[in-house]
Scaffold this motif. Structure first.
Motif, mmCIF file in Angstrom:
data_model
loop_
_atom_site.group_PDB
_atom_site.id
_atom_site.type_symbol
_atom_site.label_atom_id
_atom_site.label_comp_id
_atom_site.label_asym_id
_atom_site.label_seq_id
_atom_site.Cartn_x
_atom_site.Cartn_y
_atom_site.Cartn_z
ATOM 1 N N SER A 1 0.844 -1.182 0.000
ATOM 2 C CA SER A 1 0.000 0.000 0.000
ATOM 3 C C SER A 1 0.884 1.239 0.000
ATOM 4 N N GLU B 1 0.884 3.676 2.069
ATOM 5 C CA GLU B 1 1.374 3.958 3.419
ATOM 6 C C GLU B 1 2.551 3.042 3.759
ATOM 7 N N HIS B 2 2.406 1.755 3.453
ATOM 8 C CA HIS B 2 3.487 0.826 3.743
ATOM 9 C C HIS B 2 4.712 1.118 2.889
ATOM 10 N N VAL C 1 6.573 4.006 4.555
ATOM 11 C CA VAL C 1 7.265 3.564 5.770
ATOM 12 C C VAL C 1 8.504 2.763 5.398
ATOM 13 N N VAL D 1 9.796 5.539 12.465
ATOM 14 C CA VAL D 1 8.931 4.555 11.804
ATOM 15 C C VAL D 1 8.650 3.338 12.683
ATOM 16 N N MET E 1 2.834 -4.340 10.858
ATOM 17 C CA MET E 1 2.483 -2.930 10.993
ATOM 18 C C MET E 1 1.396 -2.724 12.044
ATOM 19 N N GLY F 1 -0.997 0.433 12.328
ATOM 20 C CA GLY F 1 -1.238 1.735 11.714
ATOM 21 C C GLY F 1 -0.135 2.027 10.719
ATOM 22 N N GLU F 2 0.537 3.156 10.882
ATOM 23 C CA GLU F 2 1.620 3.537 9.988
ATOM 24 C C GLU F 2 2.989 3.366 10.642
#
Length: 302
Positions: free
Chosen positions: A180, A182-183, A186, A205, A274, A276-277
Motif C-alpha cells: 500500500s 502507506e506501507h 514507511v 517509523v 504494521m 497503523g503507519e
C-alpha cells in the motif's frame, strides 16, 4: 553553481536519494549488483551534467536510472534472443524448493517467503516492466512514468494494463503483493534511515514498544532472544543492517518487507508487522535454507 557547491549538492543527493534509486533499479533488474552499478552510473552522469539546468535532482535521477535499467533489460533480452529459440525464453518457472523437514516450516516457507513478483516480471517486455514497476510498485503518476520511458500517457496506461493481465495469467497463477502507499512510504523511510545510520529516522517509523527477533533455522547454535523497545530494536538494526548493507523493498506474504544484502549476497529478509503507519515488529529471516532458495529465485530474474 561553483565547483564546491556542485560537490555538496551531489553529495547530499547521493546520501538522500541513493537508497531509493537502488530499490527502484533492483525491482526492475532483480540483481542487486547490477542495480548498484546502474545507480553509480546515474550519479556519474549527474556529476557531468549542468546542475543549474536541473530543477529536481531526484526526478532527474529517477529518469536516468529507469532508462539505464530499461536499456540493460533490452540488451539482455536481445542477447538471449540471439542465443536461443524464442520458445525457450518465455517465462522461467521458479526452481524446485529444497526439502523442509518440519511441516510447520513448509507452511511458512510456501506462503510467506517468495519472490513471486520478481520472478513473474520476466514475462513482461522491457516497456511493460518499466511502466509496471514505476506506476504499480513505486506509485509514480502516469505523467511522470511517461516522461521517464519516453512515451505519452495513453500508451503507458495500456502497457500497465497489459502487464497486469500477463502477470495475472502467468503460469501457476503466480501470486504477488503490491505494498500500500502507506506501507511503501514507511518502508522507504526505513531503508533510508538504515542506509544513512540514522537512529532518529528509524525511531520515527518504529512503534515505541516495537520488538524484533530472528529465525536462524533449526541448525542454529543458539536461540536468539527477542529484542523489545524501539531504541533497542533500532540500534540492533543499525548494527547489522546499517551502512555496509543494502536494503531493497519486497512484500512478503502480504506484509511489507525488505531484502538485506551484504557484499551483494542475500543475508536476510526483514518482515514487518504494521500497527497503523508504524512498524510494530521486525522478524528477520536468516535461515540459510530459506535464504538459499530465495537466492536461487533471484538468479532466475537477473
Amino acid at each position: 553553481m561553483n565547483g564546491a557547491q556542485d560537490r555538496d549538492t551531489i553529495s547530499q543527493a547521493y546520501q538522500v536519494h541513493r537508497p531509493y534509486l537502488v530499490d527502484l533499479a533492483f525491482r526492475m533488474l532483480g540483481d542487486i549488483g547490477a542495480a548498484e552499478d546502474i545507480v553509480q552510473d546515474a550519479f556519474s552522469r549527474l556529476m557531468a551534467a549542468d546542475l543549474g539546468e536541473i530543477e529536481n535532482e531526484r526526478g532527474w535521477l529517477i529518469v536516468v536510472t529507469s532508462r539505464l535499467c530499461l536499456d540493460q533489460i533490452r540488451s539482455a533480452r536481445s542477447r538471449r534472443e540471439r542465443s536461443h529459440d524464442a520458445s525457450e525464453i518465455e517465462f522461467v518457472a521458479p526452481p524446485a524448493e529444497p526439502a523442509l523437514a518440519d511441516p510447520a516450516d513448509r507452511v511458512t516457507f510456501d506462503d510467506g517467503v517468495r519472490l513471486a513478483l520478481l520472478v513473474v516480471l520476466q514475462q513482461l517486455s522491457p516497456s511493460e516492466r518499466g511502466v509496471f514497476v514505476l506506476h504499480d510498485v513505486f506509485q509514480l503518476p502516469f505523467d511522470a512514468v511517461a516522461e521517464t520511458v519516453g512515451r505519452t500517457v495513453p500508451p503507458c496506461r495500456q502497457l500497465a494494463r497489459r502487464a497486469r493481465q500477463k502477470i495475472a495469467a502467468g503460469p501457476g497463477s503466480a501470486r504477488f503483493d503490491i505494498a500500500s502507499a502507506e506501507h511503501r512510504l514507511v518502508t522507504e523511510k526505513f531503508i533510508a534511515a538504515c542506509a544513512n545510520g540514522d537512529l532518529s529516522g528509524l525511531l520515527e517509523v518504529l512503534a515505541p514498544d516495537a520488538w524484533g527477533d530472528i529465525d536462524l533455522g533449526p541448525d542454529a547454535n543458539r536461540s536468539p532472544a527477542v529484542v523489545v523497545g524501539a531504541e533497542r530494536v533500532a540500534r540492533n538494526l543499525l548494527r547489522f543492517w546499517g551502512q555496509g548493507a543494502t536494503l531493497v523493498s519486497h512484500p512478503v506474504g502480504g506484509q511489507p518487507a525488505v531484502l538485506g544484502f551484504v557484499g551483494r549476497e542475500l543475508a536476510g529478509v526483514l518482515v514487518f508487522t504494521m500497527r497503523g503507519e508504524a512498524i510494530q515488529s521486525v522478524h528477520v529471516i536468516g535461515d540459510p535454507r530459506k535464504l538459499g532458495f530465495l537466492s536461487s529465485q533471484l538468479s532466475t530474474t537477473a
